[in-house]
Scaffold this motif. Structure first.
Motif, short mmCIF file in Angstrom:
data_model
loop_
_atom_site.label_atom_id
_atom_site.label_comp_id
_atom_site.label_asym_id
_atom_site.label_seq_id
_atom_site.Cartn_x
_atom_site.Cartn_y
_atom_site.Cartn_z
N VAL A 1 5.81 -4.05 -8.01
CA VAL A 1 5.46 -2.74 -7.43
C VAL A 1 5.94 -1.62 -8.34
O VAL A 1 5.20 -0.65 -8.61
N VAL A 2 7.17 -1.73 -8.84
CA VAL A 2 7.69 -0.70 -9.75
C VAL A 2 6.83 -0.60 -11.01
O VAL A 2 6.48 0.49 -11.47
N GLU A 3 6.47 -1.75 -11.57
CA GLU A 3 5.65 -1.76 -12.78
C GLU A 3 4.30 -1.10 -12.55
O GLU A 3 3.86 -0.25 -13.35
N MET A 4 3.63 -1.45 -11.47
CA MET A 4 2.26 -0.96 -11.26
C MET A 4 2.25 0.51 -10.85
O MET A 4 1.35 1.26 -11.26
N ARG B 1 0.83 -1.20 0.00
CA ARG B 1 0.00 0.00 0.00
C ARG B 1 0.87 1.25 0.00
O ARG B 1 1.86 1.34 0.74
N THR B 2 0.51 2.18 -0.86
CA THR B 2 1.10 3.52 -0.82
C THR B 2 -0.03 4.51 -0.56
O THR B 2 -1.20 4.13 -0.47
N GLU B 3 0.32 5.78 -0.45
CA GLU B 3 -0.72 6.76 -0.16
C GLU B 3 -1.77 6.80 -1.27
O GLU B 3 -2.96 6.93 -1.01
N ARG B 4 -1.33 6.63 -2.52
CA ARG B 4 -2.26 6.75 -3.65
C ARG B 4 -2.78 5.40 -4.13
O ARG B 4 -3.96 5.25 -4.41
N TRP B 5 -1.88 4.42 -4.26
CA TRP B 5 -2.23 3.13 -4.84
C TRP B 5 -1.95 1.99 -3.88
O TRP B 5 -1.03 2.06 -3.07
N THR B 6 -2.75 0.93 -3.99
CA THR B 6 -2.44 -0.34 -3.37
C THR B 6 -2.20 -1.33 -4.51
O THR B 6 -3.04 -1.49 -5.39
N VAL B 7 -1.03 -1.96 -4.50
CA VAL B 7 -0.63 -2.90 -5.54
C VAL B 7 -0.86 -4.32 -5.03
O VAL B 7 -0.51 -4.66 -3.89
#
Length: 398
Positions: free
Chosen positions: A386-389, A366-372
């Protein structure tokens, strides 16, 4: 402007689901002829133990402008006459006009149609065996066909089917049943029936009921009919919320796999995606490289998969709101997950669907904007996932 009584019912439904869901289902139900909304069949014992509550819920439906025939004796004809008399008194106390009919009788559908259009609740009872439960189900099916009924609601003390199964029950590898607190939420006969029988996980009463419903729904004349099995106090939640509170049994439709946008109705797919995500697609979306689109023939649900250097990307997953309540999302998901064992995807971290995605993935970040999310990916490739998404461009206009 809704009448005050209808507004009160929608407020109640808002406490057990989303008001927007209730209003959507109400609009769809009201678009049908009044006699085509539903038929409600009740276990005989419930007329004694829960008659007041059932009458109150029928009162709620009436406040929303919805009326349905009530059938007694489908399961226990020996007690149907007494149950009908008891329910008539309960309906009268709830302020509903009711009329009683014996089944079968000539031209019953025409009589019921007239009663329902006048805002009365017909109470039907089976007076004899009629050849057994199978024959009564067949007769009820014929009546539903003549009325154009879209739903058959079966109220029983046990509630939905499979109430003893654990949450997220796995029928087969990658084939999970959608569950709620009252049992199996949705059974798609097209994809679930054989696996349910093979696993022998249903009780004998549940299995017999499912067999009878399957016989009814596999008839061509009932291709669009749905059956809801619920406890008496759960009827409104089962009818008016996506999550439901019982078991929805549907005939089901196949999910098609298409390898090119040229094979699809791009405009219908665009409308589905844009309605689901609430924003217009970028102009060149349909020129992006494509692995496959898995789509329900009516374009009510779809999954778009694209290639990437790391793993197939689930680029878009969209289901119409009403189709969500029918379990369409799970049907589409399982259709591609069986054929694509390894894939990756992302969702905005504030999107409520992230909690459901978390149940489907092998891992997430999870990041602030996206969850991969990822599934079936070698752990050594997670950093690349994670880098790709996180580096993928937006597919929707701001």
């Amino acid at each position: 402007m809704l009448p005050a009584t209808a507004e009160a019912v929608l407020t109640f439904l808002d406490s057990v689901g989303r008001r927007s869901e209730a209003e959507l289902y109400l609009r769809l139900f009201r678009e049908l002829p009044r006699e085509s909304f539903a038929i409600v069949a009740i276990e005989g014992a419930l007329a004694r133990s829960n008659g007041g509550a059932i009458a109150e819920q029928l009162r709620f439906l009436a406040d929303l402008g919805l009326f349905a025939p009530v059938v007694l004796g489908l399961f226990e004809p020996a007690f149907a006459v007494a149950a009908a008399d008891r329910l008539l008194r309960r309906l009268g106390s709830a302020g509903l006009d009711a009329a009683v009919y014996e089944v079968p009788q000539p031209d019953l559908a025409s009589a019921l149609r007239a009663e329902l259009r006048q805002g009365r609740v017909p109470v039907l009872y089976y007076s004899g065996d009629m050849g057994g439960t199978d024959a009564r189900f067949a007769q009820l099916g014929r009546l539903g066909r003549e009325l154009g009924s879209r739903k058959l609601v079966l109220l029983r003390q046990a509630g939905g089917l499979g109430s003893g199964l654990e949450r997220n029950f796995e029928l087969a590898p990658g084939h999970h049943l959608q569950m709620n607190a009252d049992g199996i939420s949705v059974i798609n006969l097209h994809g679930d029936y054989d696996a349910l029988l093979e696993r022998r996980v249903l009780t004998r009463p549940d299995r017999e009921l499912l067999d009878r419903v399957r016989t009814l729904l596999t008839s061509e004349s009932h291709a669009s009919t749905q059956v809801n099995v619920a406890a008496p106090l759960a009827m409104l939640r089962e009818l008016f919320t996506v999550r439901g509170a019982g078991t929805l049994i549907k005939r089901g439709t196949p999910v098609l796999r298409v390898g090119s946008y040229a094979e699809l109705d791009q405009e219908r797919l665009r409308l589905l995606l844009e309605a689901s995500f609430g924003r217009p697609l970028v102009p060149d979306f349909f020129s992006h490289p494509l692995l496959a689109v898995y789509v329900e023939p009516g374009y009510r649900g779809a999954a778009v998969l694209e290639p990437s250097p790391v793993a197939p990307v689930l680029s878009k997953f969209a289901v119409e709101p009403v189709a969500q309540g029918e379990g369409m999302g799970r049907d589409v998901w399982q259709a591609f997950a069986r054929e694509v064992p390894s894939f990756i995807w992302r969702a905005r971290s504030n999107n409520p669907i992230c909690s459901w995605y978390a149940q489907q993935c092998d891992g997430m970040q999870r990041t602030e904007r996206w969850t991969v999310f990822w599934r079936g990916v070698d752990p050594t490739r997670v950093a690349a996932v994670v880098v790709e998404m996180l580096g993928r461009p937006e597919d929707f206009q701001q």
